[in-house]
Design a protein around this motif. Structure first.
Motif, PDB file in Angstrom:
ATOM      1  N   GLY A 199     -77.589  18.729  31.432  1.00  0.00           N
ATOM      2  CA  GLY A 199     -78.768  19.472  31.850  1.00  0.00           C
ATOM      3  C   GLY A 199     -79.221  20.531  30.870  1.00  0.00           C
ATOM      4  O   GLY A 199     -80.422  20.744  30.675  1.00  0.00           O
ATOM      5  N   LEU A 200     -78.264  21.207  30.228  1.00  0.00           N
ATOM      6  CA  LEU A 200     -78.631  22.247  29.268  1.00  0.00           C
ATOM      7  C   LEU A 200     -79.394  21.657  28.083  1.00  0.00           C
ATOM      8  O   LEU A 200     -80.347  22.269  27.585  1.00  0.00           O
ATOM      9  N   GLU A 201     -78.980  20.478  27.637  1.00  0.00           N
ATOM     10  CA  GLU A 201     -79.694  19.828  26.537  1.00  0.00           C
ATOM     11  C   GLU A 201     -81.129  19.505  26.944  1.00  0.00           C
ATOM     12  O   GLU A 201     -82.054  19.622  26.137  1.00  0.00           O
ATOM     13  N   ILE A 247     -91.654  12.414  33.373  1.00  0.00           N
ATOM     14  CA  ILE A 247     -90.554  12.173  34.303  1.00  0.00           C
ATOM     15  C   ILE A 247     -89.219  12.347  33.591  1.00  0.00           C
ATOM     16  O   ILE A 247     -89.047  11.899  32.453  1.00  0.00           O
ATOM     17  N   ILE A 248     -88.288  12.992  34.277  1.00  0.00           N
ATOM     18  CA  ILE A 248     -86.912  13.096  33.787  1.00  0.00           C
ATOM     19  C   ILE A 248     -86.036  12.221  34.669  1.00  0.00           C
ATOM     20  O   ILE A 248     -86.032  12.375  35.895  1.00  0.00           O
ATOM     21  N   ILE A 249     -85.331  11.290  34.048  1.00  0.00           N
ATOM     22  CA  ILE A 249     -84.343  10.484  34.765  1.00  0.00           C
ATOM     23  C   ILE A 249     -82.985  11.095  34.470  1.00  0.00           C
ATOM     24  O   ILE A 249     -82.596  11.219  33.309  1.00  0.00           O
ATOM     25  N   THR A 250     -82.265  11.485  35.508  1.00  0.00           N
ATOM     26  CA  THR A 250     -80.994  12.168  35.278  1.00  0.00           C
ATOM     27  C   THR A 250     -79.890  11.694  36.212  1.00  0.00           C
ATOM     28  O   THR A 250     -80.143  11.346  37.370  1.00  0.00           O
ATOM     29  N   GLU A 282     -71.524  20.935  31.699  1.00  0.00           N
ATOM     30  CA  GLU A 282     -72.337  22.122  31.391  1.00  0.00           C
ATOM     31  C   GLU A 282     -73.406  22.421  32.444  1.00  0.00           C
ATOM     32  O   GLU A 282     -73.481  23.517  32.960  1.00  0.00           O
ATOM     33  N   MET A 283     -74.246  21.447  32.754  1.00  0.00           N
ATOM     34  CA  MET A 283     -75.217  21.607  33.843  1.00  0.00           C
ATOM     35  C   MET A 283     -75.444  20.249  34.481  1.00  0.00           C
ATOM     36  O   MET A 283     -75.841  19.306  33.801  1.00  0.00           O
ATOM     37  N   ASP A 284     -75.160  20.137  35.789  1.00  0.00           N
ATOM     38  CA  ASP A 284     -75.289  18.837  36.443  1.00  0.00           C
ATOM     39  C   ASP A 284     -76.738  18.547  36.837  1.00  0.00           C
ATOM     40  O   ASP A 284     -77.638  19.369  36.646  1.00  0.00           O
ATOM     41  N   GLY A 285     -76.943  17.367  37.400  1.00  0.00           N
ATOM     42  CA  GLY A 285     -78.293  16.930  37.724  1.00  0.00           C
ATOM     43  C   GLY A 285     -78.972  17.733  38.812  1.00  0.00           C
ATOM     44  O   GLY A 285     -80.200  17.899  38.804  1.00  0.00           O
ATOM     45  N   ILE A 286     -78.200  18.240  39.768  1.00  0.00           N
ATOM     46  CA  ILE A 286     -78.792  19.030  40.851  1.00  0.00           C
ATOM     47  C   ILE A 286     -79.264  20.382  40.324  1.00  0.00           C
ATOM     48  O   ILE A 286     -80.374  20.829  40.632  1.00  0.00           O
ATOM     49  N   SER A 343     -83.871  23.745  38.352  1.00  0.00           N
ATOM     50  CA  SER A 343     -84.478  24.477  37.242  1.00  0.00           C
ATOM     51  C   SER A 343     -85.827  23.875  36.857  1.00  0.00           C
ATOM     52  O   SER A 343     -86.783  24.598  36.566  1.00  0.00           O
ATOM     53  N   ILE A 344     -85.908  22.545  36.880  1.00  0.00           N
ATOM     54  CA  ILE A 344     -87.167  21.868  36.559  1.00  0.00           C
ATOM     55  C   ILE A 344     -88.235  22.229  37.582  1.00  0.00           C
ATOM     56  O   ILE A 344     -89.382  22.530  37.238  1.00  0.00           O
TER      57      ILE A 344
END
Length: 219
Positions: free
Chosen positions: A39-41, A54-57, A63-67, A72-73
């Protein structure tokens, strides 16, 4: 020529990213603008000027998970849609993703055609969940709500039998199992299922389940 949908892919496994990217790059209406392993990247890429639609995650990332990323998005880039693509089917995490601001949720065992369909749905302003997740969420609420024709769009008229079949589809029964329960032929159920798709204007069962979820009411 239509402007392609710009996609940023985040997954901590390079082999998964490479596989998804190679498949999506074959789609004329989709452009992969960046990839990230956490997520940080993703946030750094956005801060540097990368502008995906669109972000597919995935959910589980270092470091930072999808949730966390989704939240943040939603806060900082509200115009960007988030599609979760994961192996996780736990109800609490599914709900957490949507509460964080995700617009779609797919399991990694779906076909590439469904991934493309989900991307198109999110880009058009809709939400999307795969059939397996739709069934899981519906089962979670089983007994709390049923489907009724009065809550569907007024232009769509469903018969009592179609509503009965719709409930059984939502519970995960196959055409053959539904036929046995309703004492009719599998071919008849296949025809009824196709009629439901035609009446609701949906292309597949996943989209039909999506429609059902959005239009369900509590009796």
């Amino acid at each position: 020529m239509k402007i392609p949908i710009k996609v940023l892919l985040a997954d901590d496994h390079a082999i998964v990213r490479n596989g998804i990217i190679s498949l999506l790059e074959k789609q004329q209406n989709i452009e992969i603008v960046a990839e990230a392993s956490n997520g940080l990247e993703v946030l750094r890429l956005l801060q540097s000027g990368v502008k995906p639609d669109i972000i597919i995650t995935d959910i589980t990332m270092p470091e930072m998970d999808g949730i966390e990323l989704t939240a943040s998005i939603k806060l900082n880039y509200p115009d960007i849609k988030v599609l979760i693509l994961t192996i996780i089917d736990q109800e609490d995490l599914i709900i957490s993703c949507f509460n964080a601001g995700a617009q779609g949720y797919l399991l990694k065992n779906v076909t590439i055609s469904e991934v493309v369909f989900a991307i198109e749905q999110l880009y058009a302003g809709h939400k999307h969940i795969c059939t397996a997740i739709g069934i899981k969420l519906l089962n979670h609420w089983q007994g709390r709500f049923t489907f009724s024709s009065k809550n569907l769009k007024s232009s769509i008229q469903l018969s009592k039998r179609e509503l009965e079949i719709l409930n059984l589809i939502a519970e995960g029964y196959t055409n053959g199992e539904i036929a046995e329960k309703l004492f009719t032929s599998k071919r008849t159920i296949e025809g009824n299922r196709q009629n439901l798709l035609d009446k609701t204007g949906k292309k597949n069962t996943a989209a039909l389940i999506n429609f059902v979820v959005r239009n369900g009411i509590i009796d």
